[in-house]
Design an enzyme around this catalytic site. Structure first.
Site, PDB file in Angstrom:
ATOM      1  N   HIS A 272       0.816  -1.221   0.000  1.00 51.62           N
ATOM      2  CA  HIS A 272       0.000   0.000   0.000  1.00 51.62           C
ATOM      3  C   HIS A 272       0.854   1.277   0.000  1.00 51.62           C
ATOM      4  CE1 HIS A 272      -2.990  -2.913   0.811  1.00 51.62           C
ATOM      5  NE2 HIS A 272      -2.978  -2.873   2.129  1.00 51.62           N
ATOM      6  N   ARG A 370      -6.677   6.121  14.287  1.00 44.34           N
ATOM      7  CA  ARG A 370      -6.748   5.509  12.971  1.00 44.34           C
ATOM      8  C   ARG A 370      -6.770   6.628  11.940  1.00 44.34           C
ATOM      9  NH1 ARG A 370     -11.522   1.797  10.276  1.00 44.34           N
ATOM     10  NH2 ARG A 370     -10.333   1.236   8.423  1.00 44.34           N
TER      11      ARG A 370
HETATM   12  C1  BG6 Z   1      -4.725  -4.555   4.713  1.00 43.81           C
HETATM   13  C2  BG6 Z   1      -3.830  -5.085   5.795  1.00 43.81           C
HETATM   14  O1  BG6 Z   1      -4.179  -4.843   3.470  1.00 43.81           O
HETATM   15  O2  BG6 Z   1      -4.852  -3.162   4.872  1.00 43.81           O
HETATM   16  C3  BG6 Z   1      -4.391  -4.742   7.154  1.00 43.81           C
HETATM   17  O3  BG6 Z   1      -3.703  -6.487   5.663  1.00 43.81           O
HETATM   18  C4  BG6 Z   1      -4.640  -3.254   7.262  1.00 43.81           C
HETATM   19  O4  BG6 Z   1      -3.517  -5.157   8.176  1.00 43.81           O
HETATM   20  C5  BG6 Z   1      -5.450  -2.768   6.072  1.00 43.81           C
HETATM   21  O5  BG6 Z   1      -5.336  -3.035   8.448  1.00 43.81           O
HETATM   22  C6  BG6 Z   1      -5.589  -1.265   6.069  1.00 43.81           C
HETATM   23  O6  BG6 Z   1      -6.536  -0.889   5.117  1.00 43.81           O
HETATM   24  P1  BG6 Z   1      -7.487   0.350   5.359  1.00 43.81           P
HETATM   25  O7  BG6 Z   1      -8.281   0.394   4.083  1.00 43.81           O
HETATM   26  O8  BG6 Z   1      -8.307   0.074   6.562  1.00 43.81           O
HETATM   27  O9  BG6 Z   1      -6.594   1.517   5.534  1.00 43.81           O
END
Ligand code: BG6
Length: 791
Positions: A272, A370
């Protein structure tokens, strides 16, 4: 039961005649969607909703659909489960309740469960699809398989799809895959090769759901729309640093069997955050909808990153983690997990435009809030003597806010002291009446704020891109491997590092704050949280670099990173001594993954290495073109040569490609290399030869069972490997044993068995070619890390 419904809902649907034409141009006809793992978590949470949305938007267009939820359970058991999930799909607010109810009913009728376990199951499903097409006189547009299953099942399913589910010519096949795509470079390569045996590159859609987030997918468009403001400042003279951050408050309870093998770097940073970094720093494509150009520019950016070593990262682990591991993995208390749940990494781009601009990639579980964002912070050279609240005294920044946090919604924020961004398209709007919160040191009112006109969920977005065949929103094989090539050496270097333990939530205080020092990153505070006793044994720092004997030769042993440090220093020492004596240093380097960490060390820290007078030769080469990932020269170039200043004429790749063909005896490539060597290297004696040793005891490209004693006086030979690519070119034992110094580098737990065998074996060329390494007048040193030595 299952009935195919033609959608003649033109009056009800959002798309008019133009939509129909577009669809037709794009490939009208019937589409079969198959979600393998169709009753699993991801399917339940996002996929069915995403496909329903696709159906909603395409209803009345040129396509008809059927949907299959596939799984290992028998249909009697899983069908009710599937329909429980399907009942929960919903329409967006702009769809009238009548239309929604009608489309939902159709969607349910078009969907069914199928057991997909054996090859016969796949064959039967294909038969059903084909009979249906025939009965209803439909033209097939394509088949979309979404593999929402663990990655170990991919190769097998891909094979089944390839052998029994390919549509007739003219229709497309698209297979969607979810991460993890491997665990490191090698495993990603293996998985890619396996998938490549069944699927074409254009048929694979690797999902990174971040690419479906509205703000992330806006980055390139924003850069383009605001090019006239950004072009003059999007460089090292103006950018102070870039921060790409994903903070999470949750722990990983319930996911430990997966998470403990992966950790935060593999889970979030490698994919990501790396994607976001590429979008922010890649060359802006001329044409944003050209997948080729977008993916090419991303790859170029990835390849221009400086190598990452342990000084470019700090890691942490929340305090409750060990206990969760013990519970979920049934571990005893003395088995300590090193898996990081927090990491902060600093990356640098080796390009004039960004030279010296730190890019921070940070993510962690159990943090105080978050939030996800990418912030480009600009240098502010305005000095305010008095009125500090004046906007010109405040940070100048652009924030791509992915969501959550104090603001609560996705947005692009440009501080007012920078520029007013260009107007938006219909999908985005400007907001002026926002709640009064602070975002990264500025009040929202100090920003120009743009937000998506309608909220769209990332998976639904990506599903529509898959349907449209927009490959630029997905991860190509090349990018995947380049990303692993960047992260793997760092991951390897961190295996012996204990993460800093943090309590979690707001109690973390300043514990995870980091400090940048040149190209390195450190924790800002030196807190010792846990003593070695509490760690259930000796801490790694209680080991020193250890010297001893191995197979009667000198041995140096240490933790991986210390060992590499030592080997690099020894190599530089040898270089300086040779140049002092004869003005030149001839160095022969082996291929494979073992020396990569050494290459990075040399590139990152040995700025005074005398490269100008060093000639780099190759110990061996695979018979593939140098542009391929498999090529040793390619790797040497990627991980070392392109990062150092060495004259071109000092670099000596092996001539495996002659007369437009690879390693053909009559082309005399081995002889050519031998002649070059004899011409330039005094007495054909390299000053330093770096070797690795394979699990099977091979060294250079001299494999067990090879006719090594047939090489006679030759210095270079064509050889054969039991693994692909089978043809190799290699220095012979004759050439290796003429060297002044030979170093054999052995690393990793996987080599422990071999090290044990070697310690007990006398010379046995047939079984362990490495036992033939025995320099006639030079010295041999084994560099073995603790993992390989002590297992
Ligand atoms: C996922 C991970 O790909 O992305 C997770 O495996 C993580 O550990 C998540 O929490 C985060 O995604 P978002 O969309 O909640 O930011």
């Amino acid at each position: 039961m299952f009935v195919t419904v033609f959608l003649l809902l033109v009056a009800l649907c959002a798309h008019g005649g133009n939509g129909l034409e577009e669809e037709a141009a794009r490939g009208a006809g019937h589409v079969s969607v198959i979600i393998v793992g169709g009753t699993g978590d991801l399917a339940k949470k996002y996929l069915w909703q995403g496909f329903f949305q696709l159906y909603l938007h395409q209803a009345g267009g040129g396509n008809t659909f059927s949907f299959y939820g596939g799984g290992l359970s028998p249909a009697e058991k899983a069908t009710p489960l599937l329909f429980e999930i399907l009942k929960t799909v919903s329409c967006s607010k702009d769809v009238s309740p009548e239309r929604c109810a009608l489309l939902k009913e159709q969607f349910l009728r078009l969907s069914q469960y199928r057991q997909l376990k054996t090859l016969e199951d796949y064959q039967e499903m294909t038969k059903q699809i084909e009979e249906q097409l025939q009965q209803e006189g439909m033209v097939e547009a394509g088949r979309l398989f979404y593999l929402s299953v663990p990655a170990f099942a991919y190769a097998d399913i891909a094979e089944k799809i390839n052998s029994s589910c390919r549509p007739s010519s003219g229709a497309w096949l698209r297979v969607v895959l979810e991460k993890p795509f491997g665990h490191d470079y090698r495993s990603a390569q293996v998985l890619s090769t396996q998938l490549g045996n069944s699927l074409k590159e254009e048929e694979m859609y690797r999902i990174d759901h971040y690419l479906g987030k509205q703000v992330v997918s806006k980055i390139l468009q924003f850069r383009k729309d605001n090019q006239r403001f950004l072009e003059p400042i999007w460089n090292r003279h103006h950018i102070e640093r870039i921060e790409i951050v994903l903070k999470e408050t949750l722990d990983v309870k319930g996911r430990i069997p997966f998470y403990d093998q992966y950790g935060v770097i593999r889970d979030v940073l490698q994919n990501h955050l790396t994607e976001v970094m590429m979008l922010l720093t890649m060359k802006l494509p001329q044409n944003l909808s050209s997948s080729d150009e977008v993916l090419r520019n991303k790859l170029e950016m990835l390849n221009s990153l400086m190598p990452l070593g342990k000084n470019q990262a700090v890691i942490g682990q929340y305090q409750g983690y060990q206990e969760e591991v013990q519970k979920e993995l049934n571990r005893t208390k003395d088995r300590i997990s090193h898996t990081p749940t927090f990491a902060a990494v600093v990356a640098h781009i080796h390009e004039a435009q960004y030279e010296g601009v730190p890019i921070l990639l940070i993510s962690g579980k159990m943090l105080d809030e978050r939030v996800g964002y990418a912030r480009v912070l600009f240098k502010n050279d305005v000095f305010c003597l008095q009125n500090h609240n004046n906007v010109h005294c405040k940070p100048k920044q652009i924030v791509f806010y992915f969501g959550h946090g104090s603001l609560g919604y996705p947005s692009v924020l440009v501080s007012k002291n920078l520029f007013k961004p260009a107007g938006t398209d219909a999908l985005w709007k400007e907001v002026t009446d926002h709640k009064d919160v602070a975002v990264l040191g500025l009040s929202v009112s100090d920003y120009n704020v743009q937000v998506p006109a309608v909220d769209k969920e990332a998976y639904a977005e990506l599903i529509s891109h898959i349907f449209a065949g927009r490959k630029n929103s997905f991860v190509s094989t090349e990018i995947l491997l380049a990303s692993w090539a960047l992260w793997t050496p760092l991951l390897n270097s961190l295996t012996s590092i204990f993460p800093r333990i943090y309590p979690g939530g707001s109690d973390n205080g300043a514990m995870l704050d980091v400090h940048l020092n040149g190209k390195e990153i450190k924790y800002n505070s030196e807190v010792v949280i846990i003593s070695p006793d509490e760690m259930g044994g000796a801490s790694p720092s209680s080991y020193q670099v250890m010297k001893g004997k191995f197979r009667s030769a000198e041995m140096v042993s240490a933790w991986t990173e210390d060992l590499i440090e030592r080997l690099a220093a020894d190599m530089q020492g040898a270089a300086e001594a040779a140049i002092h004596q004869g003005g030149v240093f001839h160095l022969a380097l082996s291929g494979g993954s073992t020396p990569l960490a050494l290459f990075h060390r040399l590139a990152l820290y040995h700025f005074s290495f005398p490269w100008r007078d060093t000639h780099v030769w190759m110990v061996d080469e695979r018979c593939v073109p140098p542009t391929e990932q498999d090529s040793n020269f390619h790797n040497l170039h990627e991980h070392l040569l392109q990062h150092i200043k060495i004259p071109y004429y000092n670099i000596h790749p092996m001539p495996v490609q002659l007369n437009q063909r690879l390693c053909v005896e009559e082309d005399g490539g081995a002889l050519l290399y031998e002649e070059e060597l004899k011409k330039l290297v005094n007495g054909s004696s390299f000053h330093f030869v770096l070797l690795g040793v394979g699990y099977d005891g091979h060294t250079a490209s001299l494999f067990p069972g090879g006719k090594l004693d047939h090489h006679g006086e030759s210095l270079v030979a064509l050889t054969e490997s039991p693994t692909k690519p089978h043809q190799r070119m290699s220095l012979t034992l004759g050439a290796i044993n003429r060297a002044h110094k030979v170093a054999v580098l052995v690393m990793g737990k996987g080599k422990h068995e071999l090290v044990t065998q070697l310690s007990r074996t006398t010379e046995n060329l047939l079984r362990y070619p490495v036992t033939g390494v025995n320099p006639a007048n030079g010295s041999l040193s084994w560099y073995i890390d603790y993992d390989a030595l002590l297992g």
